[in-house]
Design a protein around this motif. Structure first.
Motif, PDB file in Angstrom:
ATOM      1  N   ASP A 127       0.820  -1.212   0.000  1.00 54.26           N
ATOM      2  CA  ASP A 127       0.000   0.000   0.000  1.00 54.26           C
ATOM      3  C   ASP A 127       0.852   1.260   0.000  1.00 54.26           C
ATOM      4  OD1 ASP A 127      -2.352   1.559   0.105  1.00 54.26           O
ATOM      5  OD2 ASP A 127      -2.226   1.664   2.283  1.00 54.26           O
ATOM      6  N   LYS A 130       3.599   0.937  -3.344  1.00 52.11           N
ATOM      7  CA  LYS A 130       2.832   0.830  -4.583  1.00 52.11           C
ATOM      8  C   LYS A 130       3.650   0.295  -5.763  1.00 52.11           C
ATOM      9  CE  LYS A 130      -0.459   4.391  -3.214  1.00 52.11           C
ATOM     10  NZ  LYS A 130      -1.096   3.516  -2.281  1.00 52.11           N
ATOM     11  N   VAL A 134       0.083  -2.377  -8.070  1.00 52.04           N
ATOM     12  CA  VAL A 134      -0.547  -1.471  -7.103  1.00 52.04           C
ATOM     13  C   VAL A 134      -0.408  -0.029  -7.597  1.00 52.04           C
ATOM     14  CG1 VAL A 134      -0.671  -0.741  -4.692  1.00 52.04           C
ATOM     15  CG2 VAL A 134      -0.014  -3.099  -5.249  1.00 52.04           C
ATOM     16  N   TRP A 136      -0.065   0.843 -10.730  1.00 50.68           N
ATOM     17  CA  TRP A 136      -0.945   0.938 -11.894  1.00 50.68           C
ATOM     18  C   TRP A 136      -2.373   1.211 -11.442  1.00 50.68           C
ATOM     19  CZ3 TRP A 136      -4.977  -2.545 -12.731  1.00 50.68           C
ATOM     20  CH2 TRP A 136      -5.676  -2.368 -13.923  1.00 50.68           C
ATOM     21  N   ALA A 137      -2.847   0.458 -10.445  1.00 46.46           N
ATOM     22  CA  ALA A 137      -4.215   0.640  -9.943  1.00 46.46           C
ATOM     23  C   ALA A 137      -4.388   2.020  -9.320  1.00 46.46           C
ATOM     24  CB  ALA A 137      -4.546  -0.447  -8.921  1.00 46.46           C
ATOM     25  N   ASP A 138      -3.343   2.521  -8.675  1.00 47.57           N
ATOM     26  CA  ASP A 138      -3.416   3.846  -8.056  1.00 47.57           C
ATOM     27  C   ASP A 138      -3.573   4.946  -9.103  1.00 47.57           C
ATOM     28  OD1 ASP A 138      -3.239   5.566  -5.709  1.00 47.57           O
ATOM     29  OD2 ASP A 138      -1.278   6.164  -6.494  1.00 47.57           O
ATOM     30  N   ASP A 155      -6.560   0.597  -5.451  1.00 46.11           N
ATOM     31  CA  ASP A 155      -5.146   0.292  -5.199  1.00 46.11           C
ATOM     32  C   ASP A 155      -4.975  -0.535  -3.925  1.00 46.11           C
ATOM     33  OD1 ASP A 155      -5.707   2.826  -3.781  1.00 46.11           O
ATOM     34  OD2 ASP A 155      -3.578   2.782  -3.286  1.00 46.11           O
ATOM     35  N   ASP A 156      -5.833  -0.319  -2.927  1.00 45.34           N
ATOM     36  CA  ASP A 156      -5.733  -1.119  -1.706  1.00 45.34           C
ATOM     37  C   ASP A 156      -6.233  -2.540  -1.932  1.00 45.34           C
ATOM     38  OD1 ASP A 156      -4.946   0.749   0.750  1.00 45.34           O
ATOM     39  OD2 ASP A 156      -6.073   1.885  -0.733  1.00 45.34           O
TER      40      ASP A 156
END
Length: 173
Positions: A127, A130, A134, A136-138, A155-156
């Motif tokens: 978290d 990242k 992670v 990428w999702a953020d 992201d989490d």
């Protein structure tokens, strides 16, 4: 627009902001997000403690339903609170850490103290740093409205997936 929307939100939320709307109380993790130091870590610790309490009184199935219900509830609360704070992914919003870490603990259950501690450390690493998916999702969903709320959670959830993936690899070896 509600009457509270016309009043400027504090840049650093306080107890008054927390109590001003149910979405704020949820998104700020019932106050754990108000920590001046490492609110994401404090929110994750709150998730761990509350999960242990849930395990005392609820079945694994009931906890699973709570986690499932917490996703759309959190999406709404994170969206509303981020808009009110006028920030894309405020650090004080910790519901994303809470529900994601609940999912980790639920899927690892039954797990001993050391396994839970390792899960906590891995989840916090993914978290905070990242790496890879992670990050990428953020970056995938930014902005306000439904998109921003989804981005706060996503992201989490990917950090939770990465944590669980490493446990699966370790168990397979």
């Amino acid at each position: 627009m509600t009457p509270t929307d016309s009043v400027a939100a504090p840049r650093r939320p306080d107890v008054r902001f927390l109590l001003s709307h149910p979405a704020h109380a949820i998104a700020l993790g019932l106050g754990s997000g108000l920590s001046p130091v490492a609110p994401g870590t404090v929110g994750t610790l709150w998730a761990w403690a509350s999960f242990l309490v849930m395990q005392l009184w609820l079945s694994q199935a009931a906890i699973g339903w709570i986690i499932l219900a917490s996703l759309p509830l959190g999406w709404w609360a994170c969206t509303r609170t981020a808009e009110r704070l006028r920030l894309l992914d405020p650090g004080c919003i910790v519901w994303d850490e809470i529900v994601a870490f609940w999912a980790v603990l639920w899927l690892l259950a039954p797990a001993g103290w050391f396994t839970q501690l390792a899960a906590f450390a891995l989840f916090r690493f993914f978290d905070a740093v990242k790496p890879g998916p992670v990050g990428w999702a953020d970056r995938l969903f930014h902005g306000f409205g439904w998109r921003g709320g989804l981005g706060i959670l996503l992201d989490d959830l990917v950090a939770a997936f990465c944590t669980l993936f490493l446990f699966a690899v370790a168990r397979a070896l």
